[in-house]
Design a protein around this motif. Structure first.
Motif, PDB file in Angstrom:
ATOM      1  N   GLU A 127       0.812  -1.216   0.000  1.00  0.00           N
ATOM      2  CA  GLU A 127       0.000   0.000   0.000  1.00  0.00           C
ATOM      3  C   GLU A 127       0.846   1.268   0.000  1.00  0.00           C
ATOM      4  O   GLU A 127       0.567   2.217  -0.741  1.00  0.00           O
ATOM      5  CB  GLU A 127      -0.940  -0.012   1.204  1.00  0.00           C
ATOM      6  CG  GLU A 127      -2.068   1.012   1.109  1.00  0.00           C
ATOM      7  CD  GLU A 127      -2.979   0.764  -0.089  1.00  0.00           C
ATOM      8  OE1 GLU A 127      -3.425   1.764  -0.674  1.00  0.00           O
ATOM      9  OE2 GLU A 127      -3.202  -0.413  -0.455  1.00  0.00           O
ATOM     10  N   ASP A 128       1.904   1.300   0.819  1.00  0.00           N
ATOM     11  CA  ASP A 128       2.739   2.505   0.895  1.00  0.00           C
ATOM     12  C   ASP A 128       3.418   2.796  -0.441  1.00  0.00           C
ATOM     13  O   ASP A 128       3.489   3.950  -0.887  1.00  0.00           O
ATOM     14  CB  ASP A 128       3.796   2.369   2.001  1.00  0.00           C
ATOM     15  CG  ASP A 128       3.182   2.416   3.394  1.00  0.00           C
ATOM     16  OD1 ASP A 128       2.022   2.867   3.508  1.00  0.00           O
ATOM     17  OD2 ASP A 128       3.852   1.995   4.352  1.00  0.00           O
ATOM     18  N   LYS A 131       0.838   4.078  -2.899  1.00  0.00           N
ATOM     19  CA  LYS A 131       0.476   5.465  -2.609  1.00  0.00           C
ATOM     20  C   LYS A 131       1.564   6.432  -3.089  1.00  0.00           C
ATOM     21  O   LYS A 131       1.272   7.520  -3.590  1.00  0.00           O
ATOM     22  CB  LYS A 131       0.236   5.644  -1.113  1.00  0.00           C
ATOM     23  CG  LYS A 131      -1.092   5.073  -0.631  1.00  0.00           C
ATOM     24  CD  LYS A 131      -1.277   5.294   0.862  1.00  0.00           C
ATOM     25  CE  LYS A 131      -2.617   4.741   1.335  1.00  0.00           C
ATOM     26  NZ  LYS A 131      -2.786   4.901   2.809  1.00  0.00           N
ATOM     27  N   GLN A 135       0.951   9.344  -5.797  1.00  0.00           N
ATOM     28  CA  GLN A 135       1.317  10.730  -5.509  1.00  0.00           C
ATOM     29  C   GLN A 135       2.253  11.275  -6.583  1.00  0.00           C
ATOM     30  O   GLN A 135       2.132  12.425  -7.010  1.00  0.00           O
ATOM     31  CB  GLN A 135       1.974  10.816  -4.129  1.00  0.00           C
ATOM     32  CG  GLN A 135       2.299  12.246  -3.699  1.00  0.00           C
ATOM     33  CD  GLN A 135       2.849  12.322  -2.285  1.00  0.00           C
ATOM     34  OE1 GLN A 135       2.835  11.343  -1.557  1.00  0.00           O
ATOM     35  NE2 GLN A 135       3.341  13.489  -1.907  1.00  0.00           N
TER      36      GLN A 135
END
Length: 316
Positions: A127-128, A131, A135
């Protein structure tokens, strides 16, 4: 004691670039061989997205049963592994009723995953990392994210449109956490089909194909593509959804959001669809088992007879 040999289920697959005539030919073939059609298109699964995805008409679907159309709302996810699972179930169901399963479409990975029973990577979602890539795309644009993929997996970058951020991020994720590209993973798959497989590919002169694409888009506009997009937005579907980034939808959204005028939107749609057709052909050209039919001359009867001959030799 005699060992029973289990007969493989038959599978006919009709592929080709958008606007090459797959729908018309597949309906005739399905009528002739008592077949049912499985959509091999990643966007025809979405309800309310009819004109822009060039779904078979209601009348055509009443004439021949179609599967994997209108099975998701535009805000719901849909992956190649889900398609594979559902298509395999549809094939088994159709064959069990002594009918011929026919996959028709142009999403190369989806179709190939079923033809050769691909085992998809077990890389879990991070997930990180995802993300951070989202971004990056928001700050620098989808083209820059796409260029990241181009640097590590040029084959995947050629297949994926820069706006297909979900699949681009997945390809980058696989490389980041396995050290291998998605293309390498696909090439390592065993090209052994679990089916008695017959692959038909439609092709034509490139300039004629581009002309047909442009004519189809003009027809889509006359049929109400812009209104279809407006209705989807009115229902609250977000412009960033994967479904809303599909060809025909993102260009109309650009017009509705004031980025450019309608003539520009139609120009972009025609340009991007031509590029998409080129990517489709590049993918299918790698599939060595395809029997190619050049339909440039428009002789429908001749082409059908050629296809019948191929099917007769492979499936019957």
């Amino acid at each position: 004691m005699t060992e029973t040999i289990q007969r493989k289920e038959p599978l006919l697959v009709i592929v080709g670039p958008t606007a090459s005539g797959k729908t018309k030919i597949s309906l005739d073939i399905a009528n002739t061989y008592n077949g049912e059609i499985i959509s091999g298109d990643s966007m025809q699964v979405y309800r309310g997205m009819d004109i822009g995805t060039a779904k078979a008409s209601r009348a055509e679907r009443e004439q021949i049963p179609h599967h994997l159309i209108d099975i998701r709302n535009p805000d719901e996810g849909y992956s190649v592994s889900e398609f594979q699972q559902m298509a395999k179930a549809s094939i088994t169901d159709i064959a069990a009723r002594d009918k011929l399963p026919i996959i028709v479409g142009g999403t190369g990975l989806y179709i190939e995953s079923v033809c050769y029973n691909y085992a998809f990577t077990e890389v879990s979602f991070h997930e990180d990392y995802r993300k951070s890539l989202m971004q990056y795309a928001e700050e620098h644009g989808n083209e820059m994210l796409h260029s990241k993929l181009q640097q590590v997996d040029a084959q995947a970058a050629e297949r994926l449109h820069p706006n297909d951020t979900r699949r681009i991020i997945r390809a980058l994720e696989i490389f980041e956490f396995t050290g291998k590209t998605m293309s390498e993973a696909l090439q390592a798959q065993q090209k052994q089909s679990p089916y008695t497989l017959c692959l038909i590919g439609l092709t034509m002169d490139r300039q004629l194909l581009y002309k047909r694409i442009e004519e189809r888009i003009d027809e889509m506009m006359e049929q109400g593509l812009l209104n279809e997009v407006e209705q989807l937005l009115a229902k609250g579907y977000d412009t960033d959804m994967v479904s809303m980034q599909a060809l025909g939808y993102k260009e109309m959204i650009g017009y509705l959001s004031g980025e450019y005028d309608l003539d520009r939107a139609v120009y972009l749609l025609k340009r991007d669809t031509r590029r998409f057709a080129k990517r489709q052909l590049s993918w299918f050209r790698r599939m060595n088992e395809i029997h190619w039919i050049d339909v440039t001359d428009g002789n429908f009867t001749k082409h059908l007879q050629h296809i019948h001959d191929i099917i007769g030799g492979k499936l019957y």
